[in-house]
Each structure stands twice: as structure tokens, then as C-alpha cells.
Design a protein around this motif. Structure first.
Motif, PDB file in Angstrom:
ATOM      1  N   ALA A 110       0.837  -1.204   0.000  1.00  0.00           N
ATOM      2  CA  ALA A 110       0.000   0.000   0.000  1.00  0.00           C
ATOM      3  C   ALA A 110       0.868   1.248   0.000  1.00  0.00           C
ATOM      4  O   ALA A 110       0.592   2.227  -0.700  1.00  0.00           O
ATOM      5  CB  ALA A 110      -0.915  -0.007   1.222  1.00  0.00           C
ATOM      6  N   HIS A 122       0.764   3.842  -2.957  1.00  0.00           N
ATOM      7  CA  HIS A 122       0.300   5.186  -2.586  1.00  0.00           C
ATOM      8  C   HIS A 122       1.309   6.221  -3.072  1.00  0.00           C
ATOM      9  O   HIS A 122       0.941   7.295  -3.564  1.00  0.00           O
ATOM     10  CB  HIS A 122       0.106   5.274  -1.071  1.00  0.00           C
ATOM     11  N   LEU A 162      -6.193  -5.819  -0.441  1.00  0.00           N
ATOM     12  CA  LEU A 162      -4.937  -5.698  -1.164  1.00  0.00           C
ATOM     13  C   LEU A 162      -4.186  -7.019  -1.199  1.00  0.00           C
ATOM     14  O   LEU A 162      -3.360  -7.260  -2.067  1.00  0.00           O
ATOM     15  CB  LEU A 162      -4.069  -4.625  -0.501  1.00  0.00           C
ATOM     16  N   ALA A 213      -8.514   1.430  -6.486  1.00  0.00           N
ATOM     17  CA  ALA A 213      -7.128   1.102  -6.096  1.00  0.00           C
ATOM     18  C   ALA A 213      -6.485   2.294  -5.411  1.00  0.00           C
ATOM     19  O   ALA A 213      -5.841   2.148  -4.361  1.00  0.00           O
ATOM     20  CB  ALA A 213      -6.329   0.693  -7.331  1.00  0.00           C
ATOM     21  N   ARG A 214      -6.644   3.458  -6.021  1.00  0.00           N
ATOM     22  CA  ARG A 214      -6.020   4.659  -5.452  1.00  0.00           C
ATOM     23  C   ARG A 214      -6.520   4.908  -4.033  1.00  0.00           C
ATOM     24  O   ARG A 214      -5.733   5.192  -3.122  1.00  0.00           O
ATOM     25  CB  ARG A 214      -6.325   5.849  -6.356  1.00  0.00           C
ATOM     26  N   VAL A 255      -5.262   2.083  -1.433  1.00  0.00           N
ATOM     27  CA  VAL A 255      -3.847   2.155  -1.004  1.00  0.00           C
ATOM     28  C   VAL A 255      -3.614   3.393  -0.149  1.00  0.00           C
ATOM     29  O   VAL A 255      -2.844   3.370   0.815  1.00  0.00           O
ATOM     30  CB  VAL A 255      -2.860   2.096  -2.197  1.00  0.00           C
ATOM     31  N   ALA A 256      -4.292   4.503  -0.511  1.00  0.00           N
ATOM     32  CA  ALA A 256      -4.099   5.727   0.267  1.00  0.00           C
ATOM     33  C   ALA A 256      -4.605   5.532   1.692  1.00  0.00           C
ATOM     34  O   ALA A 256      -3.936   5.896   2.668  1.00  0.00           O
ATOM     35  CB  ALA A 256      -4.804   6.896  -0.404  1.00  0.00           C
ATOM     36  N   LEU A 280      -5.124   2.680   3.349  1.00  0.00           N
ATOM     37  CA  LEU A 280      -4.369   1.681   4.106  1.00  0.00           C
ATOM     38  C   LEU A 280      -3.026   2.257   4.525  1.00  0.00           C
ATOM     39  O   LEU A 280      -2.583   2.076   5.664  1.00  0.00           O
ATOM     40  CB  LEU A 280      -4.183   0.404   3.278  1.00  0.00           C
ATOM     41  N   ASP A 281      -2.367   2.962   3.624  1.00  0.00           N
ATOM     42  CA  ASP A 281      -1.065   3.528   3.966  1.00  0.00           C
ATOM     43  C   ASP A 281      -1.212   4.522   5.107  1.00  0.00           C
ATOM     44  O   ASP A 281      -0.427   4.523   6.050  1.00  0.00           O
ATOM     45  CB  ASP A 281      -0.437   4.195   2.740  1.00  0.00           C
ATOM     46  N   GLU A 341      -1.744   2.642   8.298  1.00  0.00           N
ATOM     47  CA  GLU A 341      -0.532   1.942   8.758  1.00  0.00           C
ATOM     48  C   GLU A 341       0.471   2.945   9.335  1.00  0.00           C
ATOM     49  O   GLU A 341       1.062   2.701  10.389  1.00  0.00           O
ATOM     50  CB  GLU A 341       0.112   1.197   7.585  1.00  0.00           C
ATOM     51  N   VAL A 342       0.664   4.050   8.632  1.00  0.00           N
ATOM     52  CA  VAL A 342       1.639   5.032   9.116  1.00  0.00           C
ATOM     53  C   VAL A 342       1.196   5.582  10.470  1.00  0.00           C
ATOM     54  O   VAL A 342       2.004   5.762  11.384  1.00  0.00           O
ATOM     55  CB  VAL A 342       1.826   6.159   8.087  1.00  0.00           C
ATOM     56  N   GLY A 343      -0.093   5.834  10.589  1.00  0.00           N
ATOM     57  CA  GLY A 343      -0.604   6.383  11.837  1.00  0.00           C
ATOM     58  C   GLY A 343      -0.470   5.442  13.015  1.00  0.00           C
ATOM     59  O   GLY A 343      -0.418   5.886  14.168  1.00  0.00           O
ATOM     60  N   SER A 344      -0.376   4.162  12.730  1.00  0.00           N
ATOM     61  CA  SER A 344      -0.339   3.205  13.837  1.00  0.00           C
ATOM     62  C   SER A 344       1.079   2.753  14.183  1.00  0.00           C
ATOM     63  O   SER A 344       1.266   1.935  15.081  1.00  0.00           O
ATOM     64  CB  SER A 344      -1.183   1.974  13.487  1.00  0.00           C
TER      65      SER A 344
END
Lengths: 422, 585
Positions: A178, A182, B11, B39-40, B43-44, B46-47, B50-53
Motif C-alpha cells: 500500500a 500510494h 490488497l 485502487a487509489r 492504497v491511500a 491503508l497507507d 498503517e503510518v498512523g499506527s
């Protein structure tokens, strides 16, 4: 003459400052910008072994820019007259240790819309089949148009992105995938902007480098002392295709990145570690660490213990700062950001399963050996009792945990700081 | 959280699979969105999630396997395997050994790490020889001074520098000369980087000067080492491609961990010849990173020569996973690949390879014969002694004779450490001739070969029953040569030797049988009894000869086996003897 104007201005400024008593210091080094024929060049001068040595950003050893700078220092007037009368017998005093790098050929300008479309197609193709399909035929097919429409030679950012995409597919990691996709999606958006904002411009530079016709967007740095602390090879389109050298600028602590393709022209000379006197370099306005192109420099394999202490003085000691910075950089440049840091832990704790460094508040930063877990064994062997003075490496994350992939360590041996590559 | 899991699942499996409308509904997305837009957004989101966690690690947070899988070790736990550097859990620290004869044997027959440690330990003991028997001092000193092993040059020079008398003075004088050369080199290197020297200083050295300088790479300063790294990576500015390759080859025995990063860079580079030279150099560096690096390179290697070279390097570094491949190449008998295969076998081969290698002693290519001799030396199996002796008698090439002598000494040293002895000439002749014939017969129809092996076993058993031990051994060895994976005939060889109280020879054969099928041998009650007895009797003999280290190791090796099928009295005797010896340590 312009030299006279600068001298006169300096004289006036000195008078305004007042006498200030006697000044015992000695000026050893100077950088002077000289404007000539509508252009300006930078002349770096230094005193060595009783003689003045110089280099000019124009690359010529006995250029008019250097003469103008020398004239300024020599005081003009009688000295200038002597210069006109004298035979040009003295050989060029260009500094023998300064190495000059030919500016690399810039990639052609990008077909922005074509590139954006190709990136979107890759994102769609990969997301359609999912990470479990691995590097499916449809994924490979979607990359071909990307390579065709990308600037040539292929920018390092795109090459590295392809490497990370492959790694995410091999690892079957939807989170990593992802992030990579992204990033591509974000780049497509940036490419389609009529007037890219600051963040977009940084991302575009990080992905594509500085293209032909954009040289004006480069920053120039001169007269800096740097030290290379670590070096690695990372995957690009091919395995181990990209060489990265991480340089710490000693005055500011900023980390710069010298990057090249294995198959491309050689970058600057010298081993890792090495100390660098940068006469002139260009810096791309990208994400951290910013990409740097050395143009004039002197390198040495000798690095003093004091230099390592200086690096350590810039090390991060609070892991919450690291975490915030990491999240921020990932959010700013998804799929591309790979921050490099120098950290100074209070403790190194190693057991059979994990290795952590602990900051002064007891917070833990997990160490990750990456494709070579034995690196952590070596780190432990080098630091069996005392914690390291600092560790340099790349920040990564896995399973929701921030990790440091160590590449170099400094430790105190016999009262001096000693550096080891991991 | 549920949304994140939905996004991950999406994904993972792909947005093109399954019910897209349901997916859009779960993600609160408008329906009839194009795949590209879905898709866009996926991924946005989920990313971002993930980054926030991402968080800092806590104690026990995140499963992390830090250790590499343990390297492949043999199932035997012999003295050599258990010396520090030869096993995962070393039972015997070479640095604590006190017996000069044992150390000399290790210096001749151990693996590289063991030989290095033995050289240093010998040097320590000879520097202060109080308490050592006078008749053992002279041969030990002679060995240190005259052993011409370039891979041990560093340790030998360290050891010799501590010797008393003229020998030590000469060695220390040599060291002083080296110090001068190293200091001059450092000054020249700094001048070169300061732009004051035109030519790259390493390149201008003559070959012997370079060899002298690099013989003590580990003592070179960081400045010189870093300059060497620059040359290895091609960033020295000298532009000498040939010089670069020559240096990487010359650094084969440097064994300096500071070179590791640069050698690693070359190992994964595009220049195959350079990469293989780097692999050989890496294999000799004692560092935990080496094995995983070589393993990765081996698994990526494409050509046969690359795979063979890296199999050998990996074997030298303690991982013998390439042995199967090496054996396969040897079996194919491709003349172009045999030298590389033999070189690899030197570091991966076992007793099972002795027969194949001895067949190559009669090859037309003299260089190949030398490689075969070196491989036999490293494998160290006593069955190679007779064919080597025959070859020595037949050749007029003095270099080959020298190699054979060294190989024989190494094999005998290894056997000494294992409590073994060379077979009698009569038995050796039987074994050599029958195995030679068996090797030729093996190339025929497999069914016929198996039948013949069974026939040999039957005949051997008959000979054994009437007490004709030599003939019985010959038949059993022939059966083993015809079917190399069959433990029974080898076990019977051991039992014949044991029955006639030829315990050193019995040990060697039992070890071969255990390697082939440990469970079978341990589960055979007669064999288990004779095995236990052979180890015990041999340990007693060796101990009486003053070789208590070897004796103790034999007992420990026996006690590491499953001896439940052996009589309890024997097991007790082994344990008692071992405890007595440990108490007397």
C-alpha cells in the motif's frame, strides 16, 4: 573594479564595527563569488603549507574568476600592477587534492501526463491481482510502459521504487505494498498539478531528480566539512542496483545522500568512512536525506576521533522525536521516504529474539538486521558491555513497530571514539 | 480496525477478485467506481492507517526472529568437531589445550579456525615452555617455524615472535621490517589522497612486497585498510581494473572484518570473477555476517563455476549445503568443472567422497591430480593413505611428491586426533583394489549393481564366519563401494575390526556407518556393544599414551550416542571413565 567596491565596502563596515582590539586569528579559507561576463562562479581558496591553493566552480585552473578573487585578497593597486607586468611563469596553483567531478548529464524532461498515466496503470494492475499473486504477468506488463515513458536515463527514484515494489510483492506484505502504490499514486497527482506546491516539488525532485533545464532549482553548497558514515547497496530495477552513501555535514548535522546506479558513472572517490572537504556541491530539493552531487571536493581515508564525536553531537537521543519524524516523512513522501538517522542510545539490549536500543526515558527502538540479521550479532560483539556512542542507520517499520536498520556504529575504545561499518 | 483489516484483505487478494460492490459498501465508497479509483483510494487509506499506527517497540512487542538458522553441522561429535571453531557448542577450547602433540595435530588437520587457534596456542606454550617435556618442544618449534601455510601466515608470525632465542629474534626482526613497510605505506596513501602522489601506492608495489604487506592485514591501520577498501570497490581513482582484481585475490587470507563491507559490495556486483574472489576472501573472515552473505550469493549463483566456488566458500565458512551439488558435478565427470569441484570438495567433502576422489589420482591432468591430493588431505580419511603412497612412488614430479607428503601427514594427524590408526597394508590393499573395481562396476546397470552388492555382502559374511577377516573386509568394502548409501556393509567392516580388537580401525568404520545411518547402527545391539567397547578400549589406550584430551573426547563422543542397546556394564564403564577424567582435568 568590483574588487575595489567590495574592499571599500569592507573597509566601511570595519570602521562601523569599531577597532575591536587586536585580532590574533588567521584566515585560512575563503569562498568568493565572482561575477564575470554575465555569469557568476564560486572560487574556494585555502592556505596550505604556506601557499594559497584554489579551485573554481568553472573548472578551469587559471581562470579569470580565480584571478579576481586573488586580486581581492592581494589588495589590488600595486599588486595588480605587478601582476600585469610579471611573466606568466608560475604554474597553476590549483589544489592537487581537490577532485573535480564532471556534472552528470541530466535526464531529459519528463512526459508528465504519460508518466502519470503509466504510474496509475501500475497501481491499478497490482491492486487488481493483490499481493498474493506476487510478480504476476500483468504486473510485469504494466511496468513496461512506465520504463518507456520515464525520463532517460531512468531516474534513481523510480528505479528504487520498482525495487521496493518487488520487495513488497515477494514479502506478500499488503501494508508495504500500500505504501509503495500510494507513493506512485501521489506522484501521478503531483505530475498532473499545474503549479506544484512545495511538497509536490520536493517529491518530484526526489522521484525524478533534477531534469534537464531545471538546474536552476538546485541548491549549491560550498566550503563544508562532511564525513561519510555509512554506505549500502539497495535494490532498484535490478538487485543491489543502487549505491547509497550517507554523508553527515558536521556544521549542521544534516545528512546528505550521494546516490548512483551500479551500472552508471562513478560518483566521488574514496572508501567508507572518509572525511570530505566539499568545495562545491549541488543539492537536489528532495526529501530527506537530500541528494547531493559533489562537484569539487577533497577526500581522505583519515577520519579523526574528534570528527566522530562531532557526528555524535548531532545524534538523536529521544525516540519520540524519531517516531514523529518518521511518520511525518512517510506522510510527506509515501513510497519513497527512507530516512537515515544517527541515534545515541543509553542502552543496547540484546536477547535471542530481539535487539533494542533504549533512550534515556526507557523507550525502546527495535533494531532490524534486514536481509542480514547477523549484523546484530556483530553489533553485539562490538559492544559487549558499554552501549555504543551512536548508531547510524535507516529507519524502517514492520508489524507496526518502528525499527532501525543499523549500518555503522561508533564506540568508545581507549577513551576515543572509533567507527565500525556493520 | 475492522476497516484496516478489510483494506489489507482487499490488497492481499486483489480488488479484482470477489464481490467489488460489497467491498465498496464496506469501505463506504460510492458504487460504480472504476478499478483505478478504487485502487487509489484503498492504497491511500491503508497507507495512512498503517503510518498512523506505527509505534515504538515495547518489551516483547512484535515477533522478531533475530537469529539466522543454525548452520549445518555434522551428526558426529568427534574431538575435531567439538574444538572451538568446529561446532556450535564447543566442548574443548583450543586456547586451554596444554598438550603440544595434540596442538600440532590440530595445526595440521583442523579446519581453518582451529588451525589458527592452535598456532597461537602453540606460540603461547613455547614462549614459556616450563612444564613441557623436552622431547616435544623441538618438533613443535620446528613445525611453527617451517610450516608453509599462507592461510596461517598471520598466526604463525605472531606465534614465532614469542619464541625464545634466535628463532624469536628473527621473527621479531621480520615484524619490525613489516612495521616500517606499513608506516611508509600509510604515509604514501595520505599523500596520494592529498594529491601529492601521482600513482596509487598499492599498485606500484611489487608482488612480493604486496604479499608481505598483506600478510598482516589485520595489523594495518584504519587509513591503509580504508584505502584497500577503496581499491576493492573501484573508488580509489587509480583506474586499474587489473590491479583491483589482483588485490582482491591477494586479500584471500587477510581475514580482516574491516574488509567485509567492501567485499560484500563486490560479491553482489556484476563482475563474476571479482565476486568469486571476494567470496573466497569472505569465507576466511571469522564473522557472523559471512555465512548468510555467502548463502545468499550461493542461492543466486547461476553458472556451475559460480555455484561450485561459492559452495566451497560456504563450506569453509561452516555451511556444507553445497555438498550435494558438488557431488553431482563430480559424478558428471565434466573435465572443465572438475578442478572447481575438487576445490569445493576440500571444504565440504566427507569420508563418503574418498573413493571418488582417489579415482581422480590417476587422471591425465597433473593439475587435477594435485587438486585431488589436496582434497584428500582435507577430508582426512585413512583410506586415502595407500593410494597416495602408491602415487608418490609412481610420480617423478617433486612438487606432487611434496603435496602427497603433506597430505599424508595431515591425514595421519587427523586420525590421531580421532583416535584412529591407518589400516594395515594388507587391509588397505584389499580395500583399495576392491573399491577401485567397484567404482568401475558401478557405472553399469543399477539393478545389477545392487544385486552384486548383496552378493558381496553374503560372501563377506561367509568369510567373516570362518574368521577370514581380510577377505571379509574386502567384500564388505566392495559392497559399500557399489552402494555408498548402505550402512550395513560399513558397519560389518567395523564389527570385523572390533572382533579382532583392531579398535582404531573399528572406530573409523563405525564413524562412517554412523554418518550413513545413525539410527540403524545404534539400534543394532551387537554393533552397539562393539561400538561402545571400541570407544572405551581406544580411550584407555590413548590415555595411557598421555593423550588425555583425545581420550576424553573419545569418551564424550561415545556418550553422545544412543547406547541403550549396548550392555549396561559398558555404558557404566564409559560414564565412570569419563567422570574420572573430567575430575582429573
Amino acid at each position: 573594479m568590483s574588487s575595489a567596491r567590495l574592499r571599500d565596502a569592507a573597509r566601511e563596515a570595519l570602521q562601523a564595527l569599531g577597532s575591536g582590539g587586536s585580532i590574533d586569528g588567521e584566515v585560512l579559507r575563503a569562498s568568493i563569488e565572482v561575477e564575470l561576463d554575465g555569469g557568476s562562479e564560486l572560487v574556494a581558496l585555502r592556505l596550505a603549507d604556506g601557499a594559497v591553493r584554489w579551485s573554481c566552480s568553472c573548472g578551469e585552473p587559471r581562470c579569470r574568476h580565480a584571478r579576481a578573487a586573488l586580486r581581492l585578497l592581494a589588495g589590488g593597486g600595486e599588486a595588480a600592477a605587478q601582476e600585469r607586468r610579471s611573466e606568466p611563469s608560475a604554474p597553476a596553483q590549483s589544489s592537487p587534492d581537490v577532485r573535480v567531478v564532471e556534472p552528470r548529464a541530466r535526464a531529459e524532461r519528463a512526459d508528465a501526463e504519460g508518466l502519470a498515466a503509466a504510474l496509475c496503470d501500475v497501481v491499478t494492475a497490482v491492486a487488481r491481482v493483490g499481493v498474493e499473486a506476487g510478480e504476476a504477468a500483468s504486473v510485469r506488463d504494466s511496468l513496461r510502459p512506465l520504463f518507456e515513458v520515464a525520463p532517460q536515463p531512468l531516474p534513481l527514484g523510480i528505479s528504487r521504487w520498482v525495487g521496493r515494489l518487488k520487495l513488497a510483492l515477494v514479502a506478500s506484505d499488503p501494508g508495504a505494498l500500500a505504501r509503495v502504490l500510494h507513493g506512485a499514486s501521489q506522484l501521478a497527482t503531483d505530475l498532473r498539478m499545474e503549479a506544484p506546491d512545495v511538497g509536490a516539488r520536493r517529491r518530484l525532485a526526489a522521484w525524478l531528480g533534477v531534469l534537464a533545464g531545471q538546474a536552476g532549482s538546485l541548491d549549491r553548497v560550498s566550503d563544508r566539512a562532511m564525513v561519510e558514515v555509512a554506505r549500502e547497496w539497495v535494490d532498484g530495477v535490478e538487485m543491489g542496483a543502487i549505491e547509497r552513501r550517507y554523508l553527515v555535514e558536521l556544521r549542521s548535522g544534516e545528512v546528505f545522500l550521494e546516490e548512483r546506479l551500479r551500472s552508471g558513472p562513478s560518483a566521488s572517490l574514496g572508501p567508507c568512512p572518509r572525511s570530505l572537504q566539499v568545495g562545491l556541491a549541488e543539492v537536489e530539493p528532495g526529501t530527506s536525506p537530500r541528494r547531493l552531487h559533489l562537484l569539487q571536493y577533497a577526500a581522505s581515508p583519515e577520519v579523526s576521533a574528534h570528527t566522530w564525536e562531532q557526528v555524535g553531537s548531532w545524534a538523536i537521543r529521544d525516540w519520540t522525536t524519531l517516531l514523529a519524524r518518521y511518520r511525518d516523512e512517510l506522510a510527506q513522501a509515501p513510497g519513497l521516504a527512507e530516512p537515515f538517522v544517527v541515534v545515541a542510545p543509553e542502552l543496547l539490549e540484546v536477547d535471542a529474539a530481539t535487539a533494542d536500543v533504549v533512550d534515556r526515558e526507557g523507550r525502546r527502538l527495535r533494531l532490524d538486521g534486514g536481509p542480514l540479521p547477523a549484523v546484530l550479532d556483530q553489533l553485539q560483539a562490538l559492544c559487549p558491555e558499554l552501549p555504543p556512542a551512536w548508531i547510524a542507520g535507516r529507519l524502517v517499520d514492520a508489524d507496526g513497530i518502528l525499527r532501525l536498520r543499523p549500518m555503522a556504529v561508533a564506540r568508545v575504545v581507549g577513551g576515543q571514539v572509533v567507527h565500525s561499518v556493520l | 480496525m475492522e476497516q484496516i483489516e478489510t483494506l489489507r484483505a482487499c490488497l492481499r487478494a486483489g480488488i479484482g477478485r470477489g464481490d467489488t460492490d460489497a467491498l465498496l459498501a464496506r469501505l463506504h465508497l460510492p458504487d460504480a467506481l472504476a478499478d483505478g479509483e478504487v485502487a487509489r483510494l484503498v492504497v491511500a487509506r491503508l497507507d495512512a492507517a498503517e503510518v498512523g499506527s506505527i509505534a515504538l517497540g515495547g518489551v516483547g512487542a512484535g515477533a522478531a526472529t533475530r537469529r539466522e538458522p543454525s548452520r549445518i553441522v555434522g551428526t558426529r561429535s568427534s574431538f575435531l568437531m567439538r574444538l572451538a571453531g568446529g561446532a556450535e557448542d564447543p566442548g574443548v577450547d583450543i586456547a586451554l589445550l596444554g598438550d603440544l602433540r595434540t596442538l600440532q595435530a590440530v595445526l595440521r588437520a583442523g579446519n581453518l579456525q582451529q588451525r589458527r587457534a592452535a598456532a597461537l596456542r602453540l606460540g603461547e606454550l613455547l614462549a614459556d615452555p616450563k612444564g613441557q617435556a623436552a622431547e616435544h618442544l623441538r618438533p613443535a618449534t620446528h613445525l611453527l617455524l617451517h610450516l608453509r601455510r599462507w592461510d596461517l601466515a598471520y598466526e604463525l608470525s605472531q606465534a614465532c615472535a614469542g619464541l625464545p632465542g634466535a628463532d624469536g629474534r628473527r621473527a621479531r626482526a621480520g615484524r619490525k621490517e613489516w612495521d616500517k613497510l606499513a608506516d611508509q605505506m600509510e604515509a604514501d596513501i595520505l599523500r596520494y589522497w592529498d594529491g601529492l602522489g601521482e600513482r596509487e601506492p598499492i599498485h606500484v608495489l611489487h608482488g612480493d612486497q604486496r604479499a608481505q604487506l598483506l600478510s598482516r592485514t589485520r595489523d594495518l591501520s584504519d587509513v591503509v585498510l580504508r584505502h584497500l577498501c577503496a581499491i576493492i570497490e573501484g573508488t580509489d581513482g587509480g583506474g586499474h581494473a587489473a590491479g583491483r582484481a589482483a588485490l582482491v585475490h591477494a586479500l584471500r587470507n587477510a581475514a580482516d572484518t574491516r574488509l567485509l563491507a567492501s567485499l560484500r559490495a563486490v560479491l553482489v556486483g556484476n563482475d563474476t570473477e571479482l565476486a568469486l574472489a571476494a567470496g573466497r576472501a569472505l569465507a576466511r573472515i571469522d564473522d557472523p555476517r559471512v555465512q548468510p552473505l555467502l548463502r545468499m550469493a550461493y542461492e543466486r549463483a547461476v553458472s556451475a563455476v559460480e555455484r561450485l566456488t561459492l559452495a566451497g566458500a560456504l563450506g569453509l565458512a561452516g555451511d556444507k549445503r553445497g555438498l550435494g551439488y558438488v557431488r553431482g558435478v563430480l559424478a558428471e565427470d565434466d573435465a572443465a568443472l572438475l578442478p572447481a569441484a575438487l576445490d569445493a570438495l576440500r571444504y565440504t567433502g566427507t569420508s563418503d567422497d574418498v573413493q571418488r576422489v582417489t579415482e581422480l589420482l590417476v587422471h591425465d591432468d597433473p593439475l587435477l591430480v594435485v587438486e585431488a591430493v589436496k582434497s584428500l588431505a582435507r577430508i582426512g580419511d585413512g583410506r586415502a593413505l595407500l593410494p597416495l603412497a602408491r602415487l608418490r612412488g609412481e610420480t617423478d614430479r617433486s612438487a606432487l611428491r611434496a603435496e602427497i607428503e603433506e597430505a599424508s601427514i595431515a591425514i595421519e594427524a587427523r586420525m590421531e586426533l580421532l583416535g584412529e590408526e591407518a589400516p594395515s597394508v594388507e587391509a588397505a590393499v584389499q580395500t583399495f583394489d576392491t573399491t577401485k573395481m567397484a567404482a568401475m562396476a558401478k557405472r553399469r546397470d543399477p539393478a545389477a549393481v545392487r544385486a552384486r552388492a548383496r552378493w558381496c555382502l553374503i560372501v563377506g559374511s561367509l568369510w567373516r564366519a570362518i574368521g577370514a577377516s581380510m577377505r571379509a573386509i574386502g567384500r564388505f568394502e566392495e559392497a559399500a563401494a557399489l552402494r555408498p548409501d548402505w550402512a550395513l556393509p560399513v558397519m560389518l567392516v567395523a564389527m570385523v575390526h572390533a572382533r579382532f580388537e583392531e579398535y582404531p580401525q573399528a572406530l573409523a568404520a563405525f564413524r562412517r556407518a554412523l554418518e550413513l545411518d545413525r539410527d540403524y547402527v545404534e539400534g543394532h545391539s551387537s554393533a552397539a556393544r562393539m561400538l561402545a567397547q571400541a570407544f572405551l578400549r581406544r580411550a584407555e589406550t590413548v590415555d595411557r599414551q598421555g593423550r588425555s584430551d583425545v581420550a576424553r573426547a573419545l569418551l564424550e563422543e561415545a556418550l553422545a550416542l544412543d547406547l541403550r542397546k549396548a550392555p549396561s556394564g559398558l555404558r557404566f564403564a564409559l560414564t565412570q571413565r569419563h567422570e574420572t577424567m573430567r575430575g582429573g582435568r
